[in-house]
Design a protein around this motif. Structure first.
Motif, mmCIF file in Angstrom:
data_model
loop_
_atom_site.group_PDB
_atom_site.id
_atom_site.type_symbol
_atom_site.label_atom_id
_atom_site.label_comp_id
_atom_site.label_asym_id
_atom_site.label_seq_id
_atom_site.Cartn_x
_atom_site.Cartn_y
_atom_site.Cartn_z
ATOM 1 N N VAL A 103 0.831 -1.203 0.000
ATOM 2 C CA VAL A 103 0.000 0.000 0.000
ATOM 3 C C VAL A 103 0.868 1.257 0.000
ATOM 4 C CG1 VAL A 103 -1.701 1.349 1.293
ATOM 5 C CG2 VAL A 103 -1.925 -1.140 1.146
ATOM 6 N N THR A 104 1.806 1.321 0.942
ATOM 7 C CA THR A 104 2.519 2.565 1.204
ATOM 8 C C THR A 104 3.623 2.841 0.196
ATOM 9 O OG1 THR A 104 2.034 2.192 3.541
ATOM 10 C CG2 THR A 104 3.673 3.869 3.037
ATOM 11 N N TYR A 105 4.230 1.802 -0.347
ATOM 12 C CA TYR A 105 5.242 2.002 -1.399
ATOM 13 C C TYR A 105 4.677 1.689 -2.779
ATOM 14 C CZ TYR A 105 9.290 0.958 -4.387
ATOM 15 O OH TYR A 105 10.178 0.909 -5.424
ATOM 16 N N LEU A 106 4.227 0.448 -2.988
ATOM 17 C CA LEU A 106 3.760 0.079 -4.323
ATOM 18 C C LEU A 106 2.506 0.844 -4.723
ATOM 19 C CD1 LEU A 106 4.458 -3.768 -4.412
ATOM 20 C CD2 LEU A 106 5.837 -1.881 -5.319
ATOM 21 N N GLY A 107 1.735 1.318 -3.750
ATOM 22 C CA GLY A 107 0.599 2.169 -4.082
ATOM 23 C C GLY A 107 1.031 3.441 -4.793
ATOM 24 N N PHE A 108 2.178 3.996 -4.365
ATOM 25 C CA PHE A 108 2.732 5.177 -5.044
ATOM 26 C C PHE A 108 3.244 4.800 -6.430
ATOM 27 C CE2 PHE A 108 3.643 8.640 -1.760
ATOM 28 C CZ PHE A 108 2.665 8.191 -0.878
ATOM 29 N N VAL A 109 3.872 3.648 -6.536
ATOM 30 C CA VAL A 109 4.357 3.175 -7.832
ATOM 31 C C VAL A 109 3.176 2.990 -8.792
ATOM 32 C CG1 VAL A 109 5.484 1.256 -9.019
ATOM 33 C CG2 VAL A 109 6.398 2.081 -6.829
ATOM 34 N N ASN A 110 2.123 2.330 -8.297
ATOM 35 C CA ASN A 110 0.956 2.086 -9.148
ATOM 36 C C ASN A 110 0.292 3.393 -9.585
ATOM 37 O OD1 ASN A 110 1.383 -0.656 -8.767
ATOM 38 N ND2 ASN A 110 -0.071 -0.807 -7.067
ATOM 39 N N GLY A 111 0.167 4.337 -8.646
ATOM 40 C CA GLY A 111 -0.444 5.617 -8.980
ATOM 41 C C GLY A 111 0.373 6.394 -9.991
ATOM 42 N N THR A 112 1.688 6.401 -9.793
ATOM 43 C CA THR A 112 2.552 7.140 -10.722
ATOM 44 C C THR A 112 2.536 6.511 -12.108
ATOM 45 O OG1 THR A 112 3.963 7.824 -8.882
ATOM 46 C CG2 THR A 112 4.907 7.970 -11.090
ATOM 47 N N ARG A 113 2.567 5.195 -12.171
ATOM 48 C CA ARG A 113 2.515 4.522 -13.475
ATOM 49 C C ARG A 113 1.217 4.870 -14.205
ATOM 50 N NH1 ARG A 113 2.915 -0.292 -11.857
ATOM 51 N NH2 ARG A 113 5.138 -0.669 -12.227
ATOM 52 N N ALA A 114 0.098 4.833 -13.470
ATOM 53 C CA ALA A 114 -1.193 5.152 -14.083
ATOM 54 C C ALA A 114 -1.225 6.596 -14.558
ATOM 55 C CB ALA A 114 -2.323 4.894 -13.089
ATOM 56 N N ALA A 115 -0.675 7.507 -13.745
ATOM 57 C CA ALA A 115 -0.665 8.921 -14.121
ATOM 58 C C ALA A 115 0.208 9.154 -15.355
ATOM 59 C CB ALA A 115 -0.171 9.766 -12.952
ATOM 60 N N LEU A 116 1.400 8.573 -15.368
ATOM 61 C CA LEU A 116 2.313 8.782 -16.490
ATOM 62 C C LEU A 116 1.761 8.198 -17.787
ATOM 63 C CD1 LEU A 116 5.825 8.147 -14.877
ATOM 64 C CD2 LEU A 116 4.630 10.315 -15.238
ATOM 65 N N HIS A 117 0.992 7.139 -17.671
ATOM 66 C CA HIS A 117 0.388 6.544 -18.871
ATOM 67 C C HIS A 117 -0.446 7.581 -19.622
ATOM 68 C CE1 HIS A 117 -1.626 3.623 -21.460
ATOM 69 N NE2 HIS A 117 -2.787 4.141 -21.076
ATOM 70 N N HIS A 118 -1.100 8.465 -18.872
ATOM 71 C CA HIS A 118 -1.935 9.483 -19.508
ATOM 72 C C HIS A 118 -1.183 10.789 -19.735
ATOM 73 C CE1 HIS A 118 -5.632 7.106 -19.154
ATOM 74 N NE2 HIS A 118 -5.187 6.734 -17.966
ATOM 75 N N MET A 119 -0.242 11.110 -18.858
ATOM 76 C CA MET A 119 0.452 12.398 -18.945
ATOM 77 C C MET A 119 1.524 12.430 -20.030
ATOM 78 S SD MET A 119 0.957 13.335 -14.903
ATOM 79 C CE MET A 119 -0.429 13.746 -13.834
ATOM 80 N N LEU A 120 2.295 11.350 -20.159
ATOM 81 C CA LEU A 120 3.436 11.372 -21.070
ATOM 82 C C LEU A 120 3.045 11.629 -22.526
ATOM 83 C CD1 LEU A 120 5.694 8.554 -19.581
ATOM 84 C CD2 LEU A 120 6.134 11.011 -19.589
#
Length: 336
Positions: A105-122
């Motif tokens: 939750v506390t680490y991989l949750g950030f990884v998962n959120g960032t990956r999802a965000a970058l998928h749309h932002m990049l």
């Protein structure tokens, strides 16, 4: 704006801070009661809310949540990773499954959120991801080994992502906000094996202090990270100069400083496996039980702007002190 862990604490306060300026805010968390109340907060303050129940440890669910936000609110401009869980206990009293869950939750949750965000932002070449960190991303303390380990991991991983974005000359930004002890509900619903009720190490700040810093970082993401609160600044500078001294100090004081006088309810389930509020449960809001103990002043903005110079000065002072001490020891040895 997407805010994970939006049902309570810093996430709840951050959602309100974005709503105050009329933003559209996607609220991601597990607890149905807190999410519904957070949506009311956003609407009442002039924003537009979208409730998305999700466990950030589930990467597929996070990807689906991001797609839903894009479809219903529009392109994601800012993604704030904030959701976490933890266990208050000595390391030897935390089970393997519990430690893994905190990490997911506390680490991989950030990884998962960032990956999802970058998928749309990049593809659009714009957007900002804010990682909500802690002074404990640099300085581990007793009784919070799982949380400290996760925050340290976020720090290192986020630096890697930042370097990769710079390499590709992307206009997508990542930044991190290192927070002090905060008056949030986590200390009332955390899974604990301590003999007495858990508390943050004073000085304690209100979650609105963190929320304003997160919003500022989201608007000014070129700085790689922000330090919030004088205690964060003091801790990180001291750790850069004398980490061994801090080890011994925290070994002596860290157990008592994180416990109140009242006995803990060790049978309480905590929020490790299930949300602390649940659906149809009690909304806890942004604040914890320490409103009467919070620090009234925050020196974060000045320290945030001058952090590089302060760090260099502290390191220079530490090196100079070490050289002087060695010189004196040699002198005393020669002259008796």
């Amino acid at each position: 704006m997407v805010v994970t862990g939006a049902s309570a604490g810093v996430g709840r306060a951050t959602a309100r801070a974005f709503a105050d300026r009329g933003d559209r805010v996607a609220l991601l968390a597990r607890g149905g009661t807190g999410l519904a109340a957070a949506a009311e907060d956003v609407s009442r303050r002039g924003g537009e809310a979208l409730v998305v129940p999700v466990d950030v440890a589930d990467h597929k669910a996070v990807d689906e949540a991001a797609a839903q936000v894009e479809e219903e609110l529009g392109p994601i401009d800012i993604w704030v990773n904030n959701a976490f869980t933890t266990v208050f206990a000595p390391f030897t009293e935390i089970g393997p499954d519990e430690f893994r869950r905190v990490t997911e939750v506390t680490y991989l949750g950030f990884v998962n959120g960032t990956r999802a965000a970058l998928h749309h932002m990049l593809p659009r070449d714009r957007g900002t991801v804010v990682q909500v960190g802690s002074a404990l991303a640099y300085r581990g303390i007793p009784l919070q080994s799982a949380y400290c380990g996760a925050k340290h991991a976020i720090q290192g991983w986020n630096e890697s992502v930042r370097c990769e974005l710079l390499h590709r000359h992307s206009r997508v930004r990542v930044t991190m906000v290192q927070l002090p002890a905060l008056n949030t509900p986590q200390f009332d619903w955390v899974l604990t094996r301590l003999p007495r009720r858990a508390q943050p190490v004073p000085p304690i700040y209100q979650p609105e202090v963190a929320a304003r810093a997160v919003r500022y970082a989201a608007d000014h993401p070129r700085r790689r990270e922000y330090w919030v609160g004088g205690s964060t600044v003091a801790t990180l500078l001291a750790n850069a100069v004398a980490p061994g001294l801090l080890d011994r100090y925290l070994g002596r004081t860290g157990f008592s400083a994180q416990q109140r006088s009242e006995p803990a309810d060790t049978d309480a389930p905590g929020n490790l496996w299930l949300p602390g509020d649940g659906t149809g449960g009690h909304d806890v809001g942004a604040h914890g039980s320490f409103d009467d103990q919070v620090a009234r002043r925050v020196v974060q903005p000045w320290f945030g702007r001058h952090r590089p110079a302060l760090t260099a000065a502290a390191l220079a002072a530490g090196v100079g002190g070490a050289v002087a001490a060695a010189w004196l020891r040699r002198g005393c040895g020669r002259h008796g």
